[in-house]
Design an enzyme around this catalytic site. Structure first.
Site, short mmCIF file in Angstrom:
data_model
loop_
_atom_site.label_atom_id
_atom_site.label_comp_id
_atom_site.label_asym_id
_atom_site.label_seq_id
_atom_site.Cartn_x
_atom_site.Cartn_y
_atom_site.Cartn_z
N PRO A 192 0.83 -1.21 0.00
CA PRO A 192 0.00 0.00 0.00
C PRO A 192 0.86 1.26 0.00
O PRO A 192 1.79 1.38 0.79
CB PRO A 192 -0.78 -0.10 1.31
CG PRO A 192 -0.54 -1.46 1.86
CD PRO A 192 0.72 -1.98 1.24
N GLU A 193 0.58 2.18 -0.90
CA GLU A 193 1.31 3.43 -0.96
C GLU A 193 0.56 4.50 -0.18
O GLU A 193 -0.56 4.29 0.27
CB GLU A 193 1.48 3.86 -2.42
CG GLU A 193 2.15 2.80 -3.26
CD GLU A 193 3.29 3.33 -4.11
OE1 GLU A 193 3.54 4.54 -4.08
OE2 GLU A 193 3.95 2.54 -4.79
N CYS B 171 9.05 8.31 -26.15
CA CYS B 171 10.01 8.31 -27.26
C CYS B 171 10.17 6.94 -27.93
O CYS B 171 10.87 6.81 -28.92
CB CYS B 171 11.37 8.80 -26.78
SG CYS B 171 12.24 7.60 -25.75
N LYS C 126 2.60 6.33 5.13
CA LYS C 126 1.86 5.07 5.13
C LYS C 126 1.32 4.72 6.51
O LYS C 126 0.88 3.61 6.75
CB LYS C 126 2.78 3.97 4.60
CG LYS C 126 3.26 4.25 3.18
CD LYS C 126 4.34 3.29 2.75
CE LYS C 126 4.94 3.75 1.42
NZ LYS C 126 6.09 2.90 1.04
N CYS D 39 15.00 9.21 -22.67
CA CYS D 39 14.44 10.52 -22.29
C CYS D 39 14.48 10.79 -20.78
O CYS D 39 14.00 11.82 -20.33
CB CYS D 39 13.05 10.73 -22.87
SG CYS D 39 11.78 9.64 -22.26
N CYS E 110 13.31 5.06 -18.74
CA CYS E 110 13.65 5.09 -20.16
C CYS E 110 15.07 5.66 -20.28
O CYS E 110 15.33 6.79 -19.85
CB CYS E 110 12.67 6.00 -20.91
SG CYS E 110 13.22 6.33 -22.59
N CYS F 25 8.87 3.09 -24.52
CA CYS F 25 8.58 4.29 -23.73
C CYS F 25 7.43 5.05 -24.39
O CYS F 25 7.47 5.29 -25.60
CB CYS F 25 9.83 5.16 -23.66
SG CYS F 25 9.52 6.86 -23.13
ZN LIG Z 1 11.65 7.72 -23.49
#
Ligand SMILES: [Zn+2]
Length: 257
Positions: free
Chosen positions: A2-3, A233, A55, A255, A252, A230
């Site tokens: 859980p976040e 890109c 949390k 980017c 990624c 991604c």
């Molecule tokens: Zn990318």
């Protein structure tokens, strides 16, 4: 796991069910709490407020007593109409609070403790918690100060998971935030400017707020998408364990630099 947004959402639902309602019963079915006598200590008290910090979730009762909960990896809060079927078996319930209309249940929650309001302020773990993006009192300055006091050779992705720097960001939001801000989770703190660090938290703050309002679901654009293109890109998304806890970073290589 859980976040923070999930816990804030739970705090909202638990609060709506309990604050202002007469508590009919409190049970602690788990054997670990069999001798704690919480039902007796909390009898006749009302729930004044339910709130979350990171949390951690706090049920604040009248008369200076607070139930503190942390769900760790697999716990959950359930809020049900009386008599409605629970989504986990009753034997996994650690705490059950009943009003005339609702049943509030904490399942599989390894951290559940009753403390005075004063202790919540002085408890070492709780006092060390960084500012929470989802709270009204979130301070960017406090976040930056803590980030700069941390080890500057640490990767930004790893540092964002440290609840002492900022509370409530889990692995998913870490990955999504770095993607939005175009920053590699591997970049050392010393190479991340204040503006760049703020770009990450400002990028995910509204998304986390929406998630907290809507039940904690998280839209994933990069998290758990290793090998896929991604969305920005088209480069193949990469993944590798990061930090002491080896939580998977997704990024990624084109980017995010
Ligand atoms: Zn990318």
């Amino acid at each position: 796991m859980p976040e923070g947004a999930t816990i804030h959402n739970a705090a909202k639902r638990v609060g709506a069910a309990l604050v202002g309602s007469t508590i009919r019963s409190i049970e602690t079915p788990h054997p670990r709490h069999g001798k704690d006598r919480w039902p007796e200590r909390l009898a006749g008290r009302e729930v004044r407020e339910v709130d979350a910090h990171g949390k951690h979730l706090f049920l604040r009762f009248d008369g200076d007593l607070t139930l503190h909960s942390h769900l760790r990896m697999g716990g959950a809060w359930g809020v049900y109409r009386s008599g409605e079927r629970w989504h986990r078996p009753p034997r996994r319930a650690w705490l059950v609070i009943r009003t005339d209309e609702h049943e509030v249940v904490q399942f599989d929650g390894p951290v559940l403790e009753l403390m005075t309001e004063g202790r919540t302020r002085f408890d070492k773990r709780l006092a060390a918690l960084g500012p929470d993006l989802l709270r009204d009192d979130f301070s960017e300055r406090d976040f930056l100060r803590r980030l700069r006091e941390d080890d500057q050779t640490r990767g930004i992705g790893d540092a964002l998971l440290d609840q002492r720097n900022i509370a409530g960001i889990g692995n998913v939001w870490k990955n999504e935030g770095c993607f939005i801000a175009r920053i590699s989770p591997w970049r050392k703190l010393s190479d991340v400017s204040d503006d760049e660090a703020l770009g990450i938290v400002r990028g995910i703050q509204p998304l986390m707020q929406r998630s907290a309002e809507r039940g904690g679901r998280i839209p994933k654009t990069i998290h758990e998408r290793a090998g896929l293109p991604c969305p920005r890109c088209g480069t193949k998304i990469r993944s590798r364990g990061q930090g002491d806890d080896n939580r998977n970073a997704f990024w990624c290589p084109e980017c995010q630099r």
